[in-house]
Design a protein around this motif. Structure first.
Motif, PDB file in Angstrom:
ATOM      1  N   MET A  87      -2.517   3.989   8.560  1.00  0.00           N
ATOM      2  CA  MET A  87      -2.017   2.640   8.828  1.00  0.00           C
ATOM      3  C   MET A  87      -1.658   1.941   7.514  1.00  0.00           C
ATOM      4  O   MET A  87      -0.631   1.269   7.419  1.00  0.00           O
ATOM      5  CB  MET A  87      -3.041   1.829   9.621  1.00  0.00           C
ATOM      6  N   GLN A  88      -2.510   2.114   6.489  1.00  0.00           N
ATOM      7  CA  GLN A  88      -2.251   1.512   5.183  1.00  0.00           C
ATOM      8  C   GLN A  88      -0.969   2.097   4.575  1.00  0.00           C
ATOM      9  O   GLN A  88      -0.137   1.369   4.047  1.00  0.00           O
ATOM     10  CB  GLN A  88      -3.434   1.738   4.241  1.00  0.00           C
ATOM     11  N   PHE A  89      -0.818   3.407   4.654  1.00  0.00           N
ATOM     12  CA  PHE A  89       0.380   4.087   4.153  1.00  0.00           C
ATOM     13  C   PHE A  89       1.627   3.530   4.834  1.00  0.00           C
ATOM     14  O   PHE A  89       2.610   3.196   4.183  1.00  0.00           O
ATOM     15  CB  PHE A  89       0.253   5.596   4.401  1.00  0.00           C
ATOM     16  N   ARG A  90       1.574   3.405   6.148  1.00  0.00           N
ATOM     17  CA  ARG A  90       2.727   2.924   6.906  1.00  0.00           C
ATOM     18  C   ARG A  90       3.039   1.458   6.571  1.00  0.00           C
ATOM     19  O   ARG A  90       4.196   1.075   6.474  1.00  0.00           O
ATOM     20  CB  ARG A  90       2.494   3.133   8.399  1.00  0.00           C
ATOM     21  N   THR A  91       2.007   0.651   6.364  1.00  0.00           N
ATOM     22  CA  THR A  91       2.220  -0.741   5.966  1.00  0.00           C
ATOM     23  C   THR A  91       2.890  -0.800   4.600  1.00  0.00           C
ATOM     24  O   THR A  91       3.841  -1.572   4.392  1.00  0.00           O
ATOM     25  CB  THR A  91       0.887  -1.506   5.938  1.00  0.00           C
ATOM     26  N   GLU A  92       2.417   0.016   3.666  1.00  0.00           N
ATOM     27  CA  GLU A  92       3.026   0.054   2.336  1.00  0.00           C
ATOM     28  C   GLU A  92       4.485   0.499   2.425  1.00  0.00           C
ATOM     29  O   GLU A  92       5.338  -0.029   1.711  1.00  0.00           O
ATOM     30  CB  GLU A  92       2.236   0.986   1.417  1.00  0.00           C
ATOM     31  N   LEU A  93       4.771   1.461   3.313  1.00  0.00           N
ATOM     32  CA  LEU A  93       6.160   1.889   3.497  1.00  0.00           C
ATOM     33  C   LEU A  93       7.027   0.746   4.016  1.00  0.00           C
ATOM     34  O   LEU A  93       8.134   0.522   3.517  1.00  0.00           O
ATOM     35  CB  LEU A  93       6.241   3.058   4.477  1.00  0.00           C
ATOM     36  N   ARG A  94       6.522   0.041   5.017  1.00  0.00           N
ATOM     37  CA  ARG A  94       7.323  -1.050   5.594  1.00  0.00           C
ATOM     38  C   ARG A  94       7.588  -2.158   4.576  1.00  0.00           C
ATOM     39  O   ARG A  94       8.615  -2.824   4.625  1.00  0.00           O
ATOM     40  CB  ARG A  94       6.636  -1.604   6.840  1.00  0.00           C
ATOM     41  N   ASN A  95       6.660  -2.340   3.635  1.00  0.00           N
ATOM     42  CA  ASN A  95       6.789  -3.412   2.646  1.00  0.00           C
ATOM     43  C   ASN A  95       7.458  -2.969   1.349  1.00  0.00           C
ATOM     44  O   ASN A  95       7.614  -3.768   0.428  1.00  0.00           O
ATOM     45  CB  ASN A  95       5.409  -3.991   2.320  1.00  0.00           C
ATOM     46  N   ILE A  96       7.868  -1.717   1.277  1.00  0.00           N
ATOM     47  CA  ILE A  96       8.335  -1.131   0.014  1.00  0.00           C
ATOM     48  C   ILE A  96       9.581  -1.816  -0.554  1.00  0.00           C
ATOM     49  O   ILE A  96       9.788  -1.829  -1.757  1.00  0.00           O
ATOM     50  CB  ILE A  96       8.550   0.389   0.174  1.00  0.00           C
ATOM     51  N   THR A  97      10.399  -2.404   0.281  1.00  0.00           N
ATOM     52  CA  THR A  97      11.630  -3.038  -0.208  1.00  0.00           C
ATOM     53  C   THR A  97      11.444  -4.518  -0.535  1.00  0.00           C
ATOM     54  O   THR A  97      12.371  -5.144  -1.072  1.00  0.00           O
ATOM     55  CB  THR A  97      12.759  -2.890   0.829  1.00  0.00           C
TER      56      THR A  97
END
Length: 115
Positions: A87-97
């Protein structure tokens, strides 16, 4: 599509042109399209380059989100610790931009590691 055409379309989304050998000095304006000064087209190049870098980053991000969708299904066999890591990985991905404004920032983005 060449950077020149992308730059022209940023200025006039309805422009119709042909370009010989990707040469900004060899643009033919078609179907009554009003010619755009070369300097105005060139001024769009950094914006086009940024847009292309963001498209590449988003494509990679979206692929990783898609590839990790299984981790969010209720019937997966992950422990709660593993689920939280994903979940943390996916959140970081969504916020990457978030907050990226330059090509240099996009190229140097700190991409998260998969759990």
């Amino acid at each position: 599509m060449t950077n020149i055409i992308k730059a022209i379309l940023k200025i006039n989304p309805n422009a119709e042109v042909s370009i010989i050998d990707n040469d900004i000095n060899q643009i033919t304006w078609l179907n009554g399209t009003t010619p755009i000064p070369k300097a105005d087209i060139e001024a769009q190049f950094p914006i086009v380059e940024f847009d292309m870098a963001m498209e590449d980053l988003r494509a990679k991000r979206n692929k990783d989100l898609q590839d990790s969708d299984w981790t969010q299904l209720p019937d997966n066999t992950l422990t709660s610790e593993q689920r939280n890591a994903w979940m943390q990985f996916r959140t970081e991905l969504r916020n990457i931009t978030d907050g990226l404004t330059t090509v240099e920032q996009v190229k140097n983005v700190d991409y998260p590691d998969k759990p």
